[in-house]
Design an enzyme around this catalytic site. Sequence first.
Site, PDB file in Angstrom:
ATOM      1  N   ALA A  13     -12.706 -84.397-107.909  1.00 54.27           N
ATOM      2  CA  ALA A  13     -12.273 -85.326-106.861  1.00 54.27           C
ATOM      3  C   ALA A  13     -11.035 -86.117-107.269  1.00 54.27           C
ATOM      4  O   ALA A  13     -10.785 -86.377-108.442  1.00 54.27           O
ATOM      5  CB  ALA A  13     -13.406 -86.282-106.526  1.00 54.27           C
ATOM      6  N   LEU A  65     -16.269 -90.827-109.557  1.00 55.62           N
ATOM      7  CA  LEU A  65     -15.627 -89.683-108.905  1.00 55.62           C
ATOM      8  C   LEU A  65     -15.710 -88.501-109.858  1.00 55.62           C
ATOM      9  O   LEU A  65     -15.330 -88.616-111.024  1.00 55.62           O
ATOM     10  CB  LEU A  65     -14.163 -89.983-108.580  1.00 55.62           C
ATOM     11  CG  LEU A  65     -13.853 -90.731-107.273  1.00 55.62           C
ATOM     12  CD1 LEU A  65     -12.349 -90.973-107.163  1.00 55.62           C
ATOM     13  CD2 LEU A  65     -14.348 -89.969-106.057  1.00 55.62           C
ATOM     14  N   ASP A  66     -16.204 -87.365-109.382  1.00 59.50           N
ATOM     15  CA  ASP A  66     -16.287 -86.167-110.210  1.00 59.50           C
ATOM     16  C   ASP A  66     -14.893 -85.702-110.621  1.00 59.50           C
ATOM     17  O   ASP A  66     -13.900 -86.025-109.957  1.00 59.50           O
ATOM     18  CB  ASP A  66     -16.984 -85.043-109.446  1.00 59.50           C
ATOM     19  CG  ASP A  66     -18.440 -85.365-109.143  1.00 59.50           C
ATOM     20  OD1 ASP A  66     -19.044 -86.128-109.919  1.00 59.50           O
ATOM     21  OD2 ASP A  66     -18.966 -84.850-108.134  1.00 59.50           O
ATOM     22  N   PRO A  67     -14.783 -84.916-111.702  1.00 57.70           N
ATOM     23  CA  PRO A  67     -13.469 -84.397-112.113  1.00 57.70           C
ATOM     24  C   PRO A  67     -12.731 -83.670-110.997  1.00 57.70           C
ATOM     25  O   PRO A  67     -11.499 -83.758-110.904  1.00 57.70           O
ATOM     26  CB  PRO A  67     -13.821 -83.451-113.265  1.00 57.70           C
ATOM     27  CG  PRO A  67     -15.074 -84.025-113.846  1.00 57.70           C
ATOM     28  CD  PRO A  67     -15.837 -84.575-112.673  1.00 57.70           C
TER      29      PRO A  67
END
Length: 287
Positions: free
Chosen positions: A41, A37-39
């Site tokens: 998200a 998960l990207d930062p």
Amino acid sequence: MEGIIVINKPKGITSFDVIRKLKKFLKTKKIGHTGTLDPLAIGVMLVCVGKATKLASDLEAKDKVYIADFDIGYATDTYDIEGKKIAENIIEVSKENLEQSLKKFIGNIKQVPPMYSAIKIDGNKLYHLARKGIEVERPERDITIEYINLLDFKDNKAKIETKVSKGCYIRSLIYDIGQDLGTYATMTALQRKQVGEYSLENSYSLEQIEEMTLNNNFKFLKTIEEIFSYDKYNLQTEKEFILYKNGNTVKIKENLENKKYRIYFQDEFIGLANIENNNLLKGYKYY
């Protein structure tokens, strides 16, 4: 210590940050996640602990449900709000036009992943190349989108809920929607609502995990049996067990449905297998 944790990842930290914190809380090094998960998200992140890390790829393959917000009319280099704006084309988009566009992306489709991703091409992670200003051709990937529901739309700002297969980038989906509308679109927020059957309602925050471990309470650790909903099959003999553990196909007496199973021997979980031709058991994950 072994099992699987359903984490509710907060905004602003990386998936690796989550793993680093859990290693500290649980005092163990064998921990891995099952999908980045990207930062930007937030939401559900499945984490494997101990021997459960052997089964991470099966968890990663589960369908995922996301809620995403996006703006229509501009693009960034990362396809999300944290990137640099690289293009703009402000046009008026109606709700009806957007709904018609969303329908085009439902089903089995091809998707080109974003440059800002951890995918490797010729041994190089794409985001490393992107940060150097290098753009390379990315092969299309086959993905499946089960549904896209428009939750809200006003002034070129939209919110959708979508259920997607492994390998789908929501940032790319939104970018492609913008292209289909004759303009651009950029993701502004993302929440992973569900992975397989595990949702936010089943999840724990990092703060909860820390507090529980301090009190020697490990109920947040789910067993393999809890996580995998595959039917159970018990190997009957020592010979079948040895064949299975050595990676050989086991011919069983029963006629079973062709699908995945949790495999046991003497009531102990030993791995996962596929049944083929109704009576051929082929292991693919060994615990």
